[in-house]
Design a protein around this motif. Structure first.
Motif, PDB file in Angstrom:
ATOM      1  N   THR A  12       0.829  -1.204   0.000  1.00 55.03           N
ATOM      2  CA  THR A  12       0.000   0.000   0.000  1.00 55.03           C
ATOM      3  C   THR A  12       0.864   1.256   0.000  1.00 55.03           C
ATOM      4  O   THR A  12       0.365   2.341  -0.221  1.00 55.03           O
ATOM      5  CB  THR A  12      -0.915   0.045   1.241  1.00 55.03           C
ATOM      6  OG1 THR A  12      -0.102   0.106   2.423  1.00 55.03           O
ATOM      7  CG2 THR A  12      -1.834  -1.160   1.302  1.00 55.03           C
ATOM      8  N   THR A  13       2.162   1.081   0.258  1.00 52.26           N
ATOM      9  CA  THR A  13       3.064   2.226   0.402  1.00 52.26           C
ATOM     10  C   THR A  13       3.797   2.590  -0.881  1.00 52.26           C
ATOM     11  O   THR A  13       4.283   3.703  -1.016  1.00 52.26           O
ATOM     12  CB  THR A  13       4.115   1.942   1.492  1.00 52.26           C
ATOM     13  OG1 THR A  13       4.770   0.707   1.177  1.00 52.26           O
ATOM     14  CG2 THR A  13       3.463   1.855   2.857  1.00 52.26           C
ATOM     15  N   PHE A  85       1.474  -1.714  -9.970  1.00 54.95           N
ATOM     16  CA  PHE A  85       0.268  -1.864  -9.158  1.00 54.95           C
ATOM     17  C   PHE A  85       0.489  -1.324  -7.753  1.00 54.95           C
ATOM     18  O   PHE A  85       1.617  -1.238  -7.270  1.00 54.95           O
ATOM     19  CB  PHE A  85      -0.112  -3.345  -9.065  1.00 54.95           C
ATOM     20  CG  PHE A  85      -0.461  -3.951 -10.388  1.00 54.95           C
ATOM     21  CD1 PHE A  85      -1.784  -4.051 -10.777  1.00 54.95           C
ATOM     22  CD2 PHE A  85       0.525  -4.423 -11.245  1.00 54.95           C
ATOM     23  CE1 PHE A  85      -2.126  -4.608 -12.007  1.00 54.95           C
ATOM     24  CE2 PHE A  85       0.194  -4.983 -12.467  1.00 54.95           C
ATOM     25  CZ  PHE A  85      -1.127  -5.072 -12.846  1.00 54.95           C
ATOM     26  N   ILE A  86      -0.616  -1.013  -7.085  1.00 53.91           N
ATOM     27  CA  ILE A  86      -0.617  -0.640  -5.677  1.00 53.91           C
ATOM     28  C   ILE A  86      -1.993  -1.004  -5.117  1.00 53.91           C
ATOM     29  O   ILE A  86      -2.990  -0.982  -5.853  1.00 53.91           O
ATOM     30  CB  ILE A  86      -0.297   0.869  -5.478  1.00 53.91           C
ATOM     31  CG1 ILE A  86      -0.004   1.183  -4.010  1.00 53.91           C
ATOM     32  CG2 ILE A  86      -1.406   1.742  -6.032  1.00 53.91           C
ATOM     33  CD1 ILE A  86       0.616   2.569  -3.775  1.00 53.91           C
ATOM     34  N   VAL A  87      -2.049  -1.359  -3.848  1.00 51.92           N
ATOM     35  CA  VAL A  87      -3.322  -1.636  -3.178  1.00 51.92           C
ATOM     36  C   VAL A  87      -3.621  -0.453  -2.274  1.00 51.92           C
ATOM     37  O   VAL A  87      -2.797  -0.084  -1.436  1.00 51.92           O
ATOM     38  CB  VAL A  87      -3.261  -2.939  -2.348  1.00 51.92           C
ATOM     39  CG1 VAL A  87      -4.544  -3.131  -1.540  1.00 51.92           C
ATOM     40  CG2 VAL A  87      -3.022  -4.140  -3.261  1.00 51.92           C
ATOM     41  N   ARG A  88      -4.776   0.144  -2.464  1.00 50.25           N
ATOM     42  CA  ARG A  88      -5.196   1.287  -1.661  1.00 50.25           C
ATOM     43  C   ARG A  88      -6.710   1.247  -1.480  1.00 50.25           C
ATOM     44  O   ARG A  88      -7.413   0.517  -2.158  1.00 50.25           O
ATOM     45  CB  ARG A  88      -4.835   2.612  -2.352  1.00 50.25           C
ATOM     46  CG  ARG A  88      -3.360   2.995  -2.331  1.00 50.25           C
ATOM     47  CD  ARG A  88      -3.039   3.649  -1.009  1.00 50.25           C
ATOM     48  NE  ARG A  88      -1.661   4.016  -0.843  1.00 50.25           N
ATOM     49  CZ  ARG A  88      -1.232   5.253  -0.636  1.00 50.25           C
ATOM     50  NH1 ARG A  88      -2.065   6.262  -0.624  1.00 50.25           N
ATOM     51  NH2 ARG A  88       0.044   5.483  -0.420  1.00 50.25           N
ATOM     52  N   ILE A  89      -7.216   2.081  -0.592  1.00 53.98           N
ATOM     53  CA  ILE A  89      -8.654   2.209  -0.359  1.00 53.98           C
ATOM     54  C   ILE A  89      -9.198   3.265  -1.327  1.00 53.98           C
ATOM     55  O   ILE A  89      -8.639   4.367  -1.418  1.00 53.98           O
ATOM     56  CB  ILE A  89      -8.929   2.624   1.099  1.00 53.98           C
ATOM     57  CG1 ILE A  89      -8.388   1.552   2.049  1.00 53.98           C
ATOM     58  CG2 ILE A  89     -10.422   2.876   1.325  1.00 53.98           C
ATOM     59  CD1 ILE A  89      -8.280   2.005   3.486  1.00 53.98           C
ATOM     60  N   CYS A  98      -8.965  10.381  -9.153  1.00 55.21           N
ATOM     61  CA  CYS A  98      -9.326   9.429  -8.101  1.00 55.21           C
ATOM     62  C   CYS A  98      -8.408   9.640  -6.903  1.00 55.21           C
ATOM     63  O   CYS A  98      -7.230   9.951  -7.059  1.00 55.21           O
ATOM     64  CB  CYS A  98      -9.180   8.003  -8.612  1.00 55.21           C
ATOM     65  SG  CYS A  98     -10.244   7.645 -10.015  1.00 55.21           S
ATOM     66  N   VAL A  99      -8.965   9.436  -5.717  1.00 56.58           N
ATOM     67  CA  VAL A  99      -8.206   9.551  -4.485  1.00 56.58           C
ATOM     68  C   VAL A  99      -8.188   8.185  -3.811  1.00 56.58           C
ATOM     69  O   VAL A  99      -9.243   7.577  -3.586  1.00 56.58           O
ATOM     70  CB  VAL A  99      -8.825  10.598  -3.532  1.00 56.58           C
ATOM     71  CG1 VAL A  99      -8.013  10.703  -2.243  1.00 56.58           C
ATOM     72  CG2 VAL A  99      -8.945  11.954  -4.220  1.00 56.58           C
ATOM     73  N   THR A 108       0.330   9.630   2.716  1.00 56.63           N
ATOM     74  CA  THR A 108      -0.467  10.697   2.122  1.00 56.63           C
ATOM     75  C   THR A 108      -1.419  10.103   1.090  1.00 56.63           C
ATOM     76  O   THR A 108      -1.101   9.097   0.451  1.00 56.63           O
ATOM     77  CB  THR A 108       0.431  11.752   1.453  1.00 56.63           C
ATOM     78  OG1 THR A 108       1.227  11.108   0.462  1.00 56.63           O
ATOM     79  CG2 THR A 108       1.327  12.444   2.467  1.00 56.63           C
ATOM     80  N   PRO A 109      -2.587  10.704   0.917  1.00 56.66           N
ATOM     81  CA  PRO A 109      -3.503  10.216  -0.109  1.00 56.66           C
ATOM     82  C   PRO A 109      -2.845  10.258  -1.489  1.00 56.66           C
ATOM     83  O   PRO A 109      -2.062  11.153  -1.793  1.00 56.66           O
ATOM     84  CB  PRO A 109      -4.681  11.192  -0.028  1.00 56.66           C
ATOM     85  CG  PRO A 109      -4.620  11.744   1.350  1.00 56.66           C
ATOM     86  CD  PRO A 109      -3.154  11.814   1.692  1.00 56.66           C
ATOM     87  N   LEU A 110      -3.175   9.304  -2.299  1.00 54.13           N
ATOM     88  CA  LEU A 110      -2.660   9.204  -3.653  1.00 54.13           C
ATOM     89  C   LEU A 110      -3.753   9.726  -4.583  1.00 54.13           C
ATOM     90  O   LEU A 110      -4.844   9.155  -4.661  1.00 54.13           O
ATOM     91  CB  LEU A 110      -2.331   7.744  -3.958  1.00 54.13           C
ATOM     92  CG  LEU A 110      -1.674   7.377  -5.257  1.00 54.13           C
ATOM     93  CD1 LEU A 110      -0.317   8.067  -5.386  1.00 54.13           C
ATOM     94  CD2 LEU A 110      -1.486   5.869  -5.327  1.00 54.13           C
TER      95      LEU A 110
END
Length: 132
Positions: A12-13, A85-89, A98-99, A108-110
């Protein structure tokens, strides 16, 4: 029971590579057994604590589905940008930008332009503490 192939590690980082060119390649990876009702296409091993606030810890297997019958807002998703790739909410998904967030105050939000990303999957289940 059903077998789901573990395609690799997830973070996620930071963005990571994932060898998902086609479904046939997945059969070369190790698999885990899950209940037959799971709709997951593959699994990823979470390697950081960005989803800990949702009860998802490092070492948990994320079951990834390529669709969701429910809205994805506030759910963990697999995002693809420029082949990584990344895993985020999914905090806010719209046609312009998109946030994506984590549950950690440190991250920090992506914020990404919608035209540059693809939501490649949705976390449809978790197998807790599959690996230490």
């Amino acid at each position: 029971m059903k077998h789901v192939f573990v395609a690799g590690d997830a973070y996620t980082t930071h963005f990571f590579d994932l060898p998902l060119e086609n479904d046939e390649e997945l059969s070369l990876f190790p698999s885990i057994q899950v209940a037959s009702y799971h709709v997951a296409n593959f699994a990823l091993m979470l390697r950081d604590t960005g989803l800990l606030g949702l009860g998802i810890a490092a070492g948990d297997a994320l079951l990834i589905s390529n669709f969701s019958l429910e809205p994805i807002k506030d759910r963990p998703v697999l995002i693809r940008q420029e082949g990584q790739f990344i895993v985020r909410i999914a905090a806010d998904v719209n046609p312009v930008e998109c946030v994506f967030t984590t549950t950690s105050d440190v991250d920090t939000p992506l914020i990404l332009p919608s035209e540059n990303i693809r939501i490649a999957g949705v976390v449809s289940g978790i197998i807790p503490h599959l690996e230490p």
